[in-house]
Structures are given as C-alpha cells and as structure tokens.
Scaffold this motif. Structure first.
Motif, PDB file in Angstrom:
ATOM      1  N   GLU A   1      49.515  -1.311 -12.999  1.00  0.00           N
ATOM      2  CA  GLU A   1      49.694  -1.969 -14.298  1.00  0.00           C
ATOM      3  C   GLU A   1      50.257  -0.994 -15.331  1.00  0.00           C
ATOM      4  N   HIS A   2      49.834   0.245 -15.259  1.00  0.00           N
ATOM      5  CA  HIS A   2      50.255   1.247 -16.241  1.00  0.00           C
ATOM      6  C   HIS A   2      51.498   2.017 -15.817  1.00  0.00           C
ATOM      7  N   ALA A   3      51.903   1.887 -14.550  1.00  0.00           N
ATOM      8  CA  ALA A   3      53.045   2.657 -14.047  1.00  0.00           C
ATOM      9  C   ALA A   3      54.370   2.135 -14.588  1.00  0.00           C
ATOM     10  N   ASN A   4      55.278   3.048 -14.861  1.00  0.00           N
ATOM     11  CA  ASN A   4      56.620   2.682 -15.298  1.00  0.00           C
ATOM     12  C   ASN A   4      57.618   2.708 -14.146  1.00  0.00           C
ATOM     13  N   LYS A   5      57.328   3.554 -13.152  1.00  0.00           N
ATOM     14  CA  LYS A   5      58.218   3.630 -11.992  1.00  0.00           C
ATOM     15  C   LYS A   5      57.403   3.953 -10.744  1.00  0.00           C
ATOM     16  N   VAL A   6      57.710   3.244  -9.649  1.00  0.00           N
ATOM     17  CA  VAL A   6      57.076   3.468  -8.352  1.00  0.00           C
ATOM     18  C   VAL A   6      58.184   3.559  -7.304  1.00  0.00           C
ATOM     19  N   VAL A   7      58.097   4.556  -6.431  1.00  0.00           N
ATOM     20  CA  VAL A   7      59.100   4.714  -5.374  1.00  0.00           C
ATOM     21  C   VAL A   7      58.433   4.606  -4.003  1.00  0.00           C
ATOM     22  N   TYR A   8      59.174   4.074  -3.046  1.00  0.00           N
ATOM     23  CA  TYR A   8      58.630   3.836  -1.707  1.00  0.00           C
ATOM     24  C   TYR A   8      59.622   4.260  -0.632  1.00  0.00           C
ATOM     25  N   THR A   9      59.098   4.960   0.393  1.00  0.00           N
ATOM     26  CA  THR A   9      59.880   5.242   1.590  1.00  0.00           C
ATOM     27  C   THR A   9      59.209   4.571   2.786  1.00  0.00           C
ATOM     28  N   ASN A  10      60.000   3.964   3.609  1.00  0.00           N
ATOM     29  CA  ASN A  10      59.473   3.246   4.774  1.00  0.00           C
ATOM     30  C   ASN A  10      59.093   4.192   5.913  1.00  0.00           C
ATOM     31  N   GLN A  11      59.285   5.469   5.698  1.00  0.00           N
ATOM     32  CA  GLN A  11      58.940   6.464   6.707  1.00  0.00           C
ATOM     33  C   GLN A  11      57.421   6.545   6.877  1.00  0.00           C
ATOM     34  N   PRO A  12      56.876   6.297   8.071  1.00  0.00           N
ATOM     35  CA  PRO A  12      55.425   6.369   8.270  1.00  0.00           C
ATOM     36  C   PRO A  12      54.964   7.823   8.379  1.00  0.00           C
ATOM     37  N   LEU A  13      54.043   8.223   7.500  1.00  0.00           N
ATOM     38  CA  LEU A  13      53.610   9.621   7.443  1.00  0.00           C
ATOM     39  C   LEU A  13      52.091   9.781   7.448  1.00  0.00           C
ATOM     40  N   TYR A  14      51.377   8.679   7.306  1.00  0.00           N
ATOM     41  CA  TYR A  14      49.914   8.732   7.231  1.00  0.00           C
ATOM     42  C   TYR A  14      49.318   8.035   8.448  1.00  0.00           C
ATOM     43  N   HIS A  15      48.300   8.635   9.050  1.00  0.00           N
ATOM     44  CA  HIS A  15      47.638   8.054  10.219  1.00  0.00           C
ATOM     45  C   HIS A  15      46.271   7.501   9.832  1.00  0.00           C
ATOM     46  N   TYR A  16      46.183   6.177   9.812  1.00  0.00           N
ATOM     47  CA  TYR A  16      44.924   5.501   9.492  1.00  0.00           C
ATOM     48  C   TYR A  16      44.172   5.253  10.802  1.00  0.00           C
ATOM     49  N   THR A  17      43.031   5.881  10.956  1.00  0.00           N
ATOM     50  CA  THR A  17      42.261   5.786  12.193  1.00  0.00           C
ATOM     51  C   THR A  17      41.428   4.516  12.228  1.00  0.00           C
ATOM     52  N   ILE A  18      41.641   3.699  13.249  1.00  0.00           N
ATOM     53  CA  ILE A  18      40.813   2.515  13.437  1.00  0.00           C
ATOM     54  C   ILE A  18      39.526   2.973  14.112  1.00  0.00           C
ATOM     55  N   ASN A  19      38.497   3.147  13.291  1.00  0.00           N
ATOM     56  CA  ASN A  19      37.231   3.729  13.732  1.00  0.00           C
ATOM     57  C   ASN A  19      36.163   2.644  13.824  1.00  0.00           C
ATOM     58  N   PRO A  20      35.668   2.327  15.034  1.00  0.00           N
ATOM     59  CA  PRO A  20      34.662   1.264  15.189  1.00  0.00           C
ATOM     60  C   PRO A  20      33.345   1.570  14.500  1.00  0.00           C
ATOM     61  N   ASP A  21      33.128   2.836  14.135  1.00  0.00           N
ATOM     62  CA  ASP A  21      31.876   3.216  13.469  1.00  0.00           C
ATOM     63  C   ASP A  21      32.012   3.252  11.943  1.00  0.00           C
ATOM     64  N   SER A  22      33.194   2.932  11.446  1.00  0.00           N
ATOM     65  CA  SER A  22      33.434   3.000  10.005  1.00  0.00           C
ATOM     66  C   SER A  22      32.609   1.965   9.257  1.00  0.00           C
ATOM     67  N   VAL A  23      32.204   2.324   8.024  1.00  0.00           N
ATOM     68  CA  VAL A  23      31.438   1.390   7.192  1.00  0.00           C
ATOM     69  C   VAL A  23      32.266   0.148   6.867  1.00  0.00           C
ATOM     70  N   CYS A  24      33.599   0.284   6.956  1.00  0.00           N
ATOM     71  CA  CYS A  24      34.475  -0.845   6.619  1.00  0.00           C
ATOM     72  C   CYS A  24      34.359  -1.990   7.625  1.00  0.00           C
ATOM     73  N   VAL A  25      33.954  -1.677   8.850  1.00  0.00           N
ATOM     74  CA  VAL A  25      33.936  -2.714   9.878  1.00  0.00           C
ATOM     75  C   VAL A  25      32.526  -3.101  10.310  1.00  0.00           C
ATOM     76  N   LYS A  26      31.525  -2.428   9.761  1.00  0.00           N
ATOM     77  CA  LYS A  26      30.152  -2.757  10.122  1.00  0.00           C
ATOM     78  C   LYS A  26      29.640  -3.933   9.297  1.00  0.00           C
ATOM     79  N   PHE A  27      28.788  -4.754   9.923  1.00  0.00           N
ATOM     80  CA  PHE A  27      28.204  -5.881   9.196  1.00  0.00           C
ATOM     81  C   PHE A  27      27.237  -5.381   8.129  1.00  0.00           C
ATOM     82  N   SER A  28      27.272  -6.020   6.985  1.00  0.00           N
ATOM     83  CA  SER A  28      26.360  -5.671   5.905  1.00  0.00           C
ATOM     84  C   SER A  28      25.722  -6.939   5.357  1.00  0.00           C
ATOM     85  N   LYS A  29      24.428  -6.896   5.171  1.00  0.00           N
ATOM     86  CA  LYS A  29      23.722  -8.055   4.634  1.00  0.00           C
ATOM     87  C   LYS A  29      24.148  -8.351   3.188  1.00  0.00           C
TER      88      LYS A  29
END
Length: 265
Positions: free
Chosen positions: A204-232
């Motif tokens: 919202e506050h940015a005046n300019k954003v640039v993007y390269t389609n080159q993949p450089l970051y490795h996001y690990t699909i971790n079955p033990d991550s808090v993102c995928v665990k069930f939470s009450k």
C-alpha cells in the motif's frame, strides 16, 4: 547503515534445518550483509546451533527471546537491523547463492521499495519452480501495485503459478528506510497469515515494486511445520486474520469493488 542487506531469520525448533538455511546465507555472492537469527524460545538445540554460527562468521548475530511468536521475532530483527535493505528468510528454507545480489541490484537499479523473485517448492521427492507472474515486470504507482495486493486468489489459472505466496515475507527484499518510515511491523497477536497483512500494508505504501521470474528461493514443504499441523484454534486464528484484512480494506479501499471481491473470495 553499515551493510547492504540485513537477513532476518526467525528460529523456532528447527535444529534439523537451521544449518542448511544459515549456510546458504553465508555463501551468498553478496558479502556485505549481516545475518540476524532470532530464537523464539526454542525447546530443542536450535539456539545452540545458532550460537555456533557466531563463532564461524562474524556477520552472524543471535538474539534470544521467550516464546512470543514469529511476528515478535521478525519485529526484533527489524529493530536491530543495520542494513540498507531487509530480507526475511524462514529457518527451514534456503536460498540460491545469488539470491540477495539479484534482488539488491534490481532494487537499486530501479529505486524500488520492494523487489521480488520467483521460488521453488522443495517437496520430499521433487523440486518444482514457481513464479508469481509469467515474466519480469515492474509495477509503478498505487493502481499498478494493487494488482499484486489482490493476486492471492486471482492468478491460479497461470500454469506453475502460486499467486497466494505473494503474501509471504520471503522471496522479497525491502528497503529498510521504507519499512521504518512507514512504521511497518508484524502484528504480534495475529497467529495466522500475519505475513500477508504485513505485505498488504507494505504494498500500500510502496511507490515501485520490481519482479524477476527467476526462481531463487527454496521453500521447504515440511510435514512437521506449524503451517500444516491441525490446530484447535484454527477458526479463531482465521477470523482474527479476516478481521485485520477487513480493517485494511476499510482504511484504504473501502469503495473498491476489486478489493472487496478478492476479500470475499
């Protein structure tokens, strides 16, 4: 400021992953960096492993706090940062050797507040390249940048695209002055999608954003991550996230159908 880039890594119970993560940062082609590891009250050997890195490389700094969540950890990293730009990396992920250099050179060349790159999903049995857009692109001004803000559910038709990850803090480089001048921070009591809310305000506050389609970051699909665990508390957390989204739209885009439709989706 004393460094080109500050790399902030929040750490919580990731003793299996943290060494690979930090090693990938230390091995960057850009050397004028500082690495801030913020241990969020880990109960395994994560803190000890982090402290070992301070003996291996003087650019690594370690901070420890009682368990308060990833938002508080990232905010502490921002507070302690001394770089001209800030990169957030998750502690179970890793980056290509030229990750910081590509994002930094791109941001400097275009005087962008935020630079973004493509990424990989690292599954246990395969690695898949992903991108937010089909080609390198530059966004100028509010109307242009709004395309990124509503991207989450509107880009799934593009092959090999994962538009919903645009809200993640990783695969991005932020100008430090831009973050501090606009008082951008992660909401401490928001347990889910706090990074999406942070990026909504940043864009919202940015005046300019640039993007390269080159993949450089490795996001690990971790079955033990808090993102995928069930939470009450999942419904409570999601409702809190939606409330923050609603507050953002009410403040900046109250009469904007495009944002309202994206929110309803």
């Amino acid at each position: 400021m004393g460094f080109n880039v500050t790399v902030i890594v929040p750490v919580y119970n990731v003793e299996k992953f943290i060494d690979k993560c930090v090693q990938s940062v230390i091995d960057q082609t850009m050397t004028d960096i500082e690495v801030i590891l913020v241990d969020d009250g880990s109960t395994d050997n994560s803190l000890a492993r982090c402290r070992e890195w301070t003996n291996k490389d003087s650019r690594v700094k370690v901070y420890h706090q009682e368990n308060q969540g990833v938002s508080v950890a990232r905010n502490l990293g921002i507070e302690k940062s001394a770089g001209k730009y800030i990169a957030f990396i998750d502690s179970d992920d890793w980056i290509e050797p030229n990750y910081l250099e590509v994002l930094y050179v791109m941001a400097k060349a275009k005087d962008a507040d935020i630079s973004i790159c493509g990424f990989y999903f690292d599954y246990p049995d395969e690695v898949v390249a992903r991108g937010h857009f089909e080609k390198n692109i530059e966004f100028n001004g509010k109307e242009d940048i709004a395309q990124i803000q509503i991207l989450a559910k509107n880009m799934s038709r593009i092959k090999n695209n994962s538009g919903d990850r645009i809200g993640a803090p990783w695969c991005k480089l932020f100008k430090t002055g831009f973050i501090k001048e606009n008082k951008l921070s992660f909401i401490p009591n928001l347990k889910r999608s706090q990074d999406v809310v942070f990026n909504l305000y940043a864009l919202e506050h940015a005046n300019k954003v640039v993007y390269t389609n080159q993949p450089l970051y490795h996001y690990t699909i971790n079955p033990d991550s808090v993102c995928v665990k069930f939470s009450k508390s999942i419904l409570t957390n999601v409702n809190a996230y939606l409330k923050e989204m609603g507050k953002f739209i009410a403040k900046y885009h109250k009469n904007d159908k495009m944002f309202r439709n994206a929110f309803n989706t």
